[in-house]
Write a protein that holds these residues in place. Sequence first.
Motif, PDB file in Angstrom:
ATOM      1  N   TRP A 149       0.804  -1.213   0.000  1.00 27.31           N
ATOM      2  CA  TRP A 149       0.000   0.000   0.000  1.00 27.31           C
ATOM      3  C   TRP A 149       0.842   1.270   0.000  1.00 27.31           C
ATOM      4  O   TRP A 149       0.300   2.357  -0.267  1.00 27.31           O
ATOM      5  CB  TRP A 149      -1.004  -0.022   1.153  1.00 27.31           C
ATOM      6  N   VAL A 150       2.131   1.162   0.225  1.00 28.20           N
ATOM      7  CA  VAL A 150       2.992   2.333   0.022  1.00 28.20           C
ATOM      8  C   VAL A 150       2.834   2.837  -1.404  1.00 28.20           C
ATOM      9  O   VAL A 150       2.638   4.037  -1.658  1.00 28.20           O
ATOM     10  CB  VAL A 150       4.462   1.970   0.298  1.00 28.20           C
ATOM     11  N   ALA A 151       2.936   1.925  -2.364  1.00 26.83           N
ATOM     12  CA  ALA A 151       2.867   2.318  -3.764  1.00 26.83           C
ATOM     13  C   ALA A 151       1.506   2.878  -4.134  1.00 26.83           C
ATOM     14  O   ALA A 151       1.392   3.703  -5.052  1.00 26.83           O
ATOM     15  CB  ALA A 151       3.208   1.137  -4.652  1.00 26.83           C
ATOM     16  N   ARG A 152       0.471   2.435  -3.426  1.00 22.62           N
ATOM     17  CA  ARG A 152      -0.881   2.930  -3.721  1.00 22.62           C
ATOM     18  C   ARG A 152      -1.108   4.351  -3.207  1.00 22.62           C
ATOM     19  O   ARG A 152      -2.171   4.931  -3.427  1.00 22.62           O
ATOM     20  CB  ARG A 152      -1.921   1.999  -3.114  1.00 22.62           C
ATOM     21  N   PHE A 208       4.902   4.439  -8.639  1.00 24.36           N
ATOM     22  CA  PHE A 208       5.253   5.189  -7.436  1.00 24.36           C
ATOM     23  C   PHE A 208       6.625   5.844  -7.601  1.00 24.36           C
ATOM     24  O   PHE A 208       6.814   7.020  -7.270  1.00 24.36           O
ATOM     25  CB  PHE A 208       5.251   4.249  -6.232  1.00 24.36           C
ATOM     26  N   TYR A 209       7.594   5.083  -8.118  1.00 29.63           N
ATOM     27  CA  TYR A 209       8.931   5.633  -8.318  1.00 29.63           C
ATOM     28  C   TYR A 209       8.905   6.817  -9.268  1.00 29.63           C
ATOM     29  O   TYR A 209       9.648   7.798  -9.088  1.00 29.63           O
ATOM     30  CB  TYR A 209       9.882   4.557  -8.841  1.00 29.63           C
ATOM     31  N   ALA A 267      10.176  12.348  -9.614  1.00 29.48           N
ATOM     32  CA  ALA A 267       9.814  13.703 -10.038  1.00 29.48           C
ATOM     33  C   ALA A 267       9.931  14.689  -8.881  1.00 29.48           C
ATOM     34  O   ALA A 267      10.421  15.819  -9.052  1.00 29.48           O
ATOM     35  CB  ALA A 267       8.395  13.711 -10.604  1.00 29.48           C
ATOM     36  N   LEU A 268       9.506  14.277  -7.688  1.00 27.88           N
ATOM     37  CA  LEU A 268       9.606  15.155  -6.526  1.00 27.88           C
ATOM     38  C   LEU A 268      11.064  15.461  -6.204  1.00 27.88           C
ATOM     39  O   LEU A 268      11.437  16.621  -5.954  1.00 27.88           O
ATOM     40  CB  LEU A 268       8.920  14.496  -5.324  1.00 27.88           C
ATOM     41  N   ARG A 301       9.951  -3.243  -7.432  1.00 26.81           N
ATOM     42  CA  ARG A 301       9.488  -3.133  -8.819  1.00 26.81           C
ATOM     43  C   ARG A 301      10.013  -4.267  -9.708  1.00 26.81           C
ATOM     44  O   ARG A 301       9.646  -4.330 -10.878  1.00 26.81           O
ATOM     45  CB  ARG A 301       9.857  -1.770  -9.401  1.00 26.81           C
ATOM     46  N   ASP A 302      10.851  -5.155  -9.142  1.00 31.15           N
ATOM     47  CA  ASP A 302      11.319  -6.318  -9.902  1.00 31.15           C
ATOM     48  C   ASP A 302      12.083  -7.245  -8.954  1.00 31.15           C
ATOM     49  O   ASP A 302      13.305  -7.201  -8.861  1.00 31.15           O
ATOM     50  CB  ASP A 302      12.220  -5.883 -11.052  1.00 31.15           C
TER      51      ASP A 302
END
Length: 520
Positions: free
Chosen positions: A281-284, A370-371, A376-377, A322-323
């Motif tokens: 849920w971090v990625a969400r 998410f990444y 971007a930030l 992510r992998d």
Amino acid sequence: MTAWKYALAALAMVATQPLVAQMEPVPARAADEGEGPFGKLLIRGATVIEGSGAPPAGPIDIMVEGNRIAALYPGGAPAAEAQDVQRVIDAKGMYILPGFVDVHGHNGDASKAPQPSYGYKLWLAHGVTTVRGVSFYFGPDTPDLSDARRSAANTITAPRLIPYAVFGDKWSRGAPDTPTEAREWVRWAKAQGYWGVKFFNGYSPAVFAAAFDEAEKQQMGTVAHLAQTGVAEVNARKAVELGLDDVTHFYGHFESLLKDAALPYYPEDYNYFDEQSRFAWVARLAPQAVEPGSETWDDYVDLLIESGVTLSPTFNIYAASRDVMRARGFDWHARYTLPSLMDFYAPSATNHGSYYKDWTSEDEVEWRNFYAKWFALTKDFHDRGGRVTAGSDPGYIYQTWGFAYIGELEMLREAGLSPLAVIRAATLDGARALYEPLGEEPPMGRIAVGQLADLVIVPENPLANLKVLYGTGHTRLNRETGVIEQVGGVRWTIKDGIVYDAPQLLADVARMVAEQEAAR
């Protein structure tokens, strides 16, 4: 209430913490581990990447006297200056950089790597000459401070160690629960010799404000992992407004940028103590946050810039999300990752960060998205003048010491920092983040006369390919011979004027791995 808050803070970092007493003591530096410091050490003919963001220049000879850079000679040292040197390093055709600074280190978990020199040597073998421990070890009566003193005296083979203590840890009185107790703990930690404080979430804004204020008065740095358990009260925006110096990881950022609600959405069956649920849920969070370039986004970045806060994202430590298959098969695991560490990395219901119990392609896609927003930030913050540093948080999630740090440099590049900006993050900006709370310019972090002789010498150009910094090197095809070659890897790491043979350090680590395999 205090015990509950402290439990939440601890669980933000570890799910199960083995007894620190099981850690082996760091052995004294052997006679064949490092040479020097020398009365005079001459490094000949390297191209210098000096750390501030200035472009490469060379060939330049560098004279080191004791543990300081004494002179720089563009084109070569005069013959008279080279007559009485005790050691000459022929670095013609090579590249020399300031020693790297890892702002996020740990080294105190016996179930993973019982001998601390395993991590210390891997850091040095990858050019890391300074590490901020947040903390190196957890709990009372731990050797954070003694390891730091021994490293400063160069009686152990280790980077320069900058000890931070987790807020409320180390002493016997439990987690501070009032502003008065917060100030008392900070003063106590300063008196013990800690340079700064690592915060987890779960404290009231008043306690945070008191601790940050007292830390500034005591000239101590502050860094925070603003876990989900406390962002309802203190997200990154609030922490920065209260006086935090450094936000690590991603925690607290997206909770500061929610577009439709004051609190993030979690499903009804969410369980923070179940790390598969927690990290899935971090990625969400990313879709719940505003888009880059929006007014809310830009206002938040402006706040970060105006506050003078540092971001140490530690992108690498979550990269396996992510992998997973790629991370599990990294080139270095077979020879340089301890079997006990590979056991710890495997999916587990208890080991912190080993949360891939049923990790799906949907989870990995969410993390890739998410990444993109996290990158971007960080890029927007950096482009507007914010300070970004390089930290690896090794020993979790398939990220092995040293190798993880180079992975972080690659991910800073992926986020959009130029190669020179990546090296600056790894050197001068990292050093400044550590020394700024003291009110001092750092004694290392760039190649300049008077600076400490903390240097990295590499046969290949890292600006063209950061992969040449990995201890396993870079694989390429020689188009003239048709032979597949392994090139790169750090050749020498110099810390405090002491010359360490990086391949020898890696061989020592490979021996530790082989001995553990044989014992099994």
